[in-house]
Design an enzyme around this catalytic site. Structure first.
Site, short mmCIF file in Angstrom:
data_model
loop_
_atom_site.label_atom_id
_atom_site.label_comp_id
_atom_site.label_asym_id
_atom_site.label_seq_id
_atom_site.Cartn_x
_atom_site.Cartn_y
_atom_site.Cartn_z
N HIS A 24 64.80 99.01 91.59
CA HIS A 24 63.92 98.23 92.57
C HIS A 24 62.76 97.49 91.63
O HIS A 24 62.44 98.23 90.59
CB HIS A 24 62.78 99.14 93.57
CG HIS A 24 63.89 100.07 94.50
ND1 HIS A 24 64.55 100.99 93.97
CD2 HIS A 24 64.11 99.75 95.65
CE1 HIS A 24 65.00 101.81 94.96
NE2 HIS A 24 64.86 100.91 95.96
N ASP A 49 60.39 100.09 90.43
CA ASP A 49 60.65 101.22 89.55
C ASP A 49 60.32 100.92 87.99
O ASP A 49 60.15 101.82 87.23
CB ASP A 49 62.30 101.28 89.60
CG ASP A 49 62.57 101.78 91.14
OD1 ASP A 49 61.87 102.18 91.79
OD2 ASP A 49 64.02 101.30 91.13
C1 XLS Z 1 67.53 105.06 100.59
C2 XLS Z 1 68.29 104.10 99.83
C3 XLS Z 1 67.75 103.23 98.53
C4 XLS Z 1 68.66 102.11 98.43
C5 XLS Z 1 67.71 100.97 97.56
O1 XLS Z 1 67.95 105.74 101.18
O2 XLS Z 1 69.56 104.60 99.57
O3 XLS Z 1 67.76 104.13 97.60
O4 XLS Z 1 69.70 102.37 97.86
O5 XLS Z 1 66.66 100.48 98.16
#
Ligand code: XLS
Ligand code: NI
Ligand code: NI
Length: 441
Positions: free
Chosen positions: A106, A109
């Site tokens: 993200h 991150d």
């Molecule tokens: C949350 C999601 C998230 C996505 C990316 O439950 O899995 O981590 O993979 O935003």
């Protein structure tokens, strides 16, 4: 500028190698043999394993009852760019030592948000320059990028589905920056997980407007990325709930329907996450099959849930038999379109050693590899496929075949059934199918 090898975070741990199932070395793969060919492709090509930046580099284990427990040596710098670069050094050291080829992130991150949109953009751009060098030096690639439009309090009522246009626009700006970053890093795909794109109570929600707004928004994002030369695939990641009660991208079937309703079916596919499938009361393999049937099986977020509770525990995969059933669907549908297997999973809050991150990823890769080998053996050596074909053989001949080709009317069925008498009782043979999977495991 610090590049690979300048500083070591995971001291005493070298490259993880395949040593086979008789090895007692905890820091070795027992089943994941990257260059082993299975069903015409190497394991490396089948899986395209990716490390999830948010869990592995950022998640220190906080939960609603207490703060994080993990002390990451790459998270000490107070300057945000320095902290981002340290984190990138740790990420690339880890991915390289695992022998994986990909990572996913993200936007925030990578680097913390700034006080303004402009400052955030500058930070992301600076970090992207650094990541570019890390990618070049290591050969590691970006499987997909995404924007975190769910953590910041401004998104508490949703991002693209927010009732306030100002927030929708703010999410649009953030996604534009995340798309630019993904494109600059040669990202192969881009993900939309609608964390808060849903609602808690229908009393205060105009569902039709919110869903139409998401459809418009996704079209804008797609048009912008294409105009900037992005050739990759966009993925929707279905999840039924958490954090919202009713999430609009509930499951694969719901997501495919909205993609078609808003004219997005040619550019978008699905990223299926194991525990999101189980939260929707499906199996992982069910969700894979629904996506594959629509030609939209794009990518996988690999983790697992917990059968004794109902939230997204994001544990590393370790259930070989369940994953083997999923790998049957995977192999039969020709694998993933554009994506890979991203470990969207975290070590437990009380797994506080840095080496635990290695154990977790080794176990996850071995689970998928072992499951792939089982599924391949079932397809190549067992009577599985012929039993399945036989179950549907009435559609391969006579009137059944005419029906399957769309040549019969309801009156034809009436005439046929009238002459045919009561259909023969034919067993579904579920136990036999299960035994075959067991035998080849
Ligand atoms: C949350 C999601 C998230 C996505 C990316 O439950 O899995 O981590 O993979 O935003
Ligand atoms: Ni996910
Ligand atoms: Ni998830």
């Amino acid at each position: 500028m610090a590049l690979l090898g300048d500083k070591e975070f995971f001291k005493g741990i070298g490259e993880i190698k395949y040593e086979g199932k008789n090895s007692d070395n905890p820091m070795a793969f027992k089943f994941y043999n990257p260059d082993q060919v299975v069903a015409g492709k190497t394991m490396r090509e089948h899986f395209k394993f990716a490390v999830a930046y948010w869990h592995t580099l950022c998640g220190t284990g906080g939960d609603p009852f207490g703060p994080g427990t993990k002390v990451f040596p790459w998270s000490t710098a107070s300057d945000p760019i320095k902290a981002a670069e340290d984190k990138a050094d740790a990420a690339f050291e880890f991915i390289t030592k695992m022998g994986f080829d990909y990572y996913c992130f993200h936007d925030h991150d990578l680097v913390d948000e700034g006080a303004t949109l402009a400052e955030s953009e500058k930070r992301v751009q600076k970090t992207v320059e650094y990541l570019k060098q890390k990618q070049e030096a290591s050969g590691v690639k970006l499987l997909w990028g995404t924007a975190n439009c769910f953590s910041n309090p401004r998104y508490m009522n949703g991002a693209a589905s927010n009732p306030n246009f100002d927030v929708v626009a703010r999410a649009g700006a953030q996604i534009k920056i995340a798309l630019d970053a993904t494109i600059a890093l040669g990202g192969e795909n881009y993900v939309f997980w609608g964390g808060r794109e849903g609602y808690m109570s229908l009393l205060n929600t105009d569902m039709k407007l919110e869903q139409d707004n998401i459809g418009r928004f996704l079209n804008m994002a797609k048009d912008y990325a294409r105009s900037q030369g992005f050739k990759g695939v966009f993925f929707i990641e279905p999840k039924p709930m958490e954090p919202t009660k009713h999430q609009y991208d509930f499951d694969a079937a719901t997501s495919i329907n909205s993609l078609r309703a808003y004219g997005l079916e040619n550019d978008f596919k699905l990223n299926i996450e194991v525990n999101h499938a189980t939260l929707a009361q499906h199996t992982f393999q069910h969700e894979l099959q629904v996506a594959a049937n629509a030609g939209m099986l794009g990518s996988i977020d690999a983790n697992r849930g917990d059968y004794q509770n109902g939230w997204d525990t994001d544990q590393f995969p370790n259930n070989v038999m369940e994953t083997a059933e999923a790998m049957l669907v995977f192999l039969k549908s020709g694998g993933l379109q554009g994506g890979g297997v991203n470990f969207d999973a975290k070590t437990r809050r009380n797994s506080t050693d840095l080496e635990d991150i290695f154990h977790a990823h080794i176990g996850g890769a071995d689970t998928f590899a072992r499951a792939l080998l089982i599924a391949n053996a079932v397809l190549e050596n067992s009577p599985y496929q012929s039993l399945l074909d036989n179950r549907y053989s009435s559609f391969a001949k006579g009137k059944g075949s005419e029906f399957a080709q769309g040549k019969l009317s309801l009156m034809d069925l009436y005439d046929y059934a009238g002459k045919n008498g009561e259909p023969e009782q034919i067993s579904g043979k579920q136990e036999l199918f299960e035994n075959i999977l067991n035998q080849y495991s």
